[in-house]
Design an enzyme around this catalytic site. Structure first.
Site, PDB file in Angstrom:
ATOM      1  N   HIS A 282      -6.814  -6.346   1.926  1.00  0.00           N
ATOM      2  CA  HIS A 282      -5.768  -5.371   1.620  1.00  0.00           C
ATOM      3  C   HIS A 282      -4.525  -5.668   2.470  1.00  0.00           C
ATOM      4  O   HIS A 282      -4.595  -5.681   3.694  1.00  0.00           O
ATOM      5  CB  HIS A 282      -6.310  -3.964   1.922  1.00  0.00           C
ATOM      6  CG  HIS A 282      -5.367  -2.867   1.547  1.00  0.00           C
ATOM      7  ND1 HIS A 282      -4.642  -2.855   0.371  1.00  0.00           N
ATOM      8  CD2 HIS A 282      -5.041  -1.722   2.191  1.00  0.00           C
ATOM      9  CE1 HIS A 282      -3.912  -1.753   0.326  1.00  0.00           C
ATOM     10  NE2 HIS A 282      -4.136  -1.049   1.415  1.00  0.00           N
TER      11      HIS A 282
ATOM     12  N   SER B 265       0.835  -1.193   0.000  1.00  0.00           N
ATOM     13  CA  SER B 265       0.000   0.000   0.000  1.00  0.00           C
ATOM     14  C   SER B 265       0.876   1.252   0.000  1.00  0.00           C
ATOM     15  O   SER B 265       1.724   1.367  -0.861  1.00  0.00           O
ATOM     16  CB  SER B 265      -0.956  -0.053   1.195  1.00  0.00           C
ATOM     17  OG  SER B 265      -2.126   0.629   0.885  1.00  0.00           O
TER      18      SER B 265
HETATM   19  C1  MCU Z   1      -2.458   2.096  -1.645  1.00  0.00           C
HETATM   20  O1  MCU Z   1      -2.025   2.835  -0.535  1.00  0.00           O
HETATM   21  C2  MCU Z   1      -2.788   3.722   0.221  1.00  0.00           C
HETATM   22  C3  MCU Z   1      -3.694   4.598  -0.598  1.00  0.00           C
HETATM   23  O2  MCU Z   1      -2.958   5.270  -1.595  1.00  0.00           O
HETATM   24  C4  MCU Z   1      -4.322   5.590   0.343  1.00  0.00           C
HETATM   25  O3  MCU Z   1      -5.184   6.465  -0.350  1.00  0.00           O
HETATM   26  C5  MCU Z   1      -5.097   4.900   1.432  1.00  0.00           C
HETATM   27  O4  MCU Z   1      -5.564   5.840   2.331  1.00  0.00           O
HETATM   28  O5  MCU Z   1      -4.232   4.031   2.122  1.00  0.00           O
HETATM   29  C6  MCU Z   1      -3.597   3.048   1.352  1.00  0.00           C
HETATM   30  C7  MCU Z   1      -2.740   2.351   2.369  1.00  0.00           C
HETATM   31  O6  MCU Z   1      -1.605   2.708   2.577  1.00  0.00           O
HETATM   32  O7  MCU Z   1      -3.343   1.413   3.134  1.00  0.00           O
HETATM   33  C8  MCU Z   1      -2.629   0.808   4.179  1.00  0.00           C
END
Ligand code: MCU
Length: 414
Positions: free
Chosen positions: A362, A226
């Site tokens: 996720h 992420s």
């Molecule tokens: C994919 O990573 C991020 C995303 O870009 C963000 O918008 C969201 O808030 O959080 C994701 C993340 O890091 O989840 C752990």
């Protein structure tokens, strides 16, 4: 620079298909692996001003230099690699500034301490190292941003050490001047992603000079999921000493192409649709302030993330996507990954880039679609020196839509 020996991964030493080493036929530096910054001696072009940039709604040709020269040789690609690195730093992240650091490591009680001098202030940070249950030292290692989100116990059983990198200690994602990166550089305003890349590079420096840590600095991987997947990609792109990069579910600002995110988002706002540049910029201080102006002019960006991804070539790269979240999307990364794969193909190492889209929690390890098998194959080939591992894994949801995104063809680079 550290232990290692023969490199069976197809990306180093004298392997003619994989790059690395000097080119006996002449024509400039052909080193693409084993150094932090390939093309250190290449001329770096002056950047145009924002006002001079021309809108372009497709993915740029990775093989055309800023001055219009077509890349046809490995030495030219090395200089283009450097140019892409400069484009990323100039327009997106702010500078990494690799040259200043003098690094000393020390190892005690499972912790490697990294002391960095030569900048505005001396700084230090440490990482914990968890050794595997099999194999013999020096061990290959996977550096995880916040430990990564892979199945670390499984990887340790395979013979891989896990290094836990507290990247937010190097720079918190909420504050461009809030970490040791900024202290070292004298109040730098670079975004967190490049600060994290700088910190990871200093870990390698320390591993290279600290054999007590029992880690082989030539067999290192980087991973994160992420927001930490955005970081893992930046780390792996910005230091060609990493043998393997595994960005997981990195979304916009990571593997995803900005242009594709913008189109696929269809103008949705708030938390709806696909995360685009504006909302990536606004959420955390992952990038420098310079990128903000492209929020309403994404097609003016003189690069896109297929080029950031292509910086990892010819080294190992396994992209992991998640089909369950529209916000992350997969098509934006499928397109960037597909375009970057053409660079791998041009370099004769198509099997060194892998891709699996699957649906699960996720950053979870409830894998589907052969994800664990793909991880194992890349780890075997690039960290465990098992040349027989089959990394020919290409399972994005969508193949590259050439008609829509690509106007160029890749050369075969000898
Ligand atoms: C994919 O990573 C991020 C995303 O870009 C963000 O918008 C969201 O808030 O959080 C994701 C993340 O890091 O989840 C752990």
């Amino acid at each position: 620079t550290g232990a290692g020996g023969a490199d069976p991964t197809g990306v180093g030493g004298s392997n003619p298909t994989g790059g690395g080493g000097s080119n006996p036929t002449g024509g400039g530096d052909t080193t693409l692996v084993g150094v932090e910054t390939p093309g250190e001696d290449c001329p770096v072009p002056n950047m145009p001003s924002f006002g001079e940039l021309k809108a372009y709604d497709k993915l740029h040709d990775p093989f055309t230099m800023m001055d219009g020269t077509k890349v046809t040789t490995r030495a030219q690609w090395v200089c283009r690699h450097r140019e892409i690195s400069e484009l990323v730093q100039h327009w997106e992240t702010g500078p990494k500034e690799v040259k200043k650091a003098t690094v000393k490591g020390s190892f005690a009680g499972g912790k490697l301490t990294i002391n960095v001098s030569g900048g505005a202030q001396n700084v230090s940070f440490s990482v914990s190292i968890s050794l595997p249950s099999t194999g013999s030292p020096p061990y290959p290692a996977l550096i995880g941003l916040s430990n990564g989100s892979l199945d670390n116990n499984h990887l340790k059983q395979m013979g891989v050490a896990i290094i836990n990198y507290d990247h937010n200690g190097v720079q918190p994602e909420s504050d461009r001047s809030g970490g040791i990166f900024s202290k070292f550089h004298g109040n730098a305003e670079s975004g967190a992603l490049i600060a994290w890349a700088w910190g990871a590079s200093r870990i390698i420096d320390a591993l290279e000079s600290t054999p007590d840590a029992q880690i082989d600095p030539k067999r290192l991987a980087i991973t994160g999921c992420s927001r930490n997947g955005k970081g893992a990609l930046m780390v792996g792109a910005m230091d060609s000493r990493f043998a393997l990069t595994i960005p997981q579910e990195s979304g916009s600002g990571g593997v995803a192409a900005w242009r594709v995110s913008e189109v696929d988002n269809k103008g949705q706002t708030g938390s709806a649709g696909v995360q685009n540049l504006t909302r990536t910029y606004g959420e955390q201080k992952w990038f420098s302030k310079t990128i903000e102006q492209f929020g309403s002019a994404v097609t003016k960006l003189p690069l896109d993330h297929h080029q950031l991804v292509s910086m990892v070539a010819p080294r190992g790269l396994l992209i992991l996507g998640n089909l369950n979240y529209e916000w992350l999307s997969t098509n934006n990364a499928d397109q960037a990954g597909g375009a970057a794969r053409l660079v791998y193909e041009a370099l004769g190492v198509k099997q060194n880039i892998g891709y699996v889209d699957s649906g699960h929690n996720h950053c979870g390890t409830d894998y589907k679609n052969g994800e664990q098998a793909a991880i194992d194959a890349f780890v075997k080939k690039f960290l465990l020196n098992d040349a027989s591992a089959n990394t020919d894994v290409w399972k994005p949801k969508n193949e590259l839509d050439k008609a829509k995104w690509v106007e160029w063809t890749a050369p075969t680079i000898p």
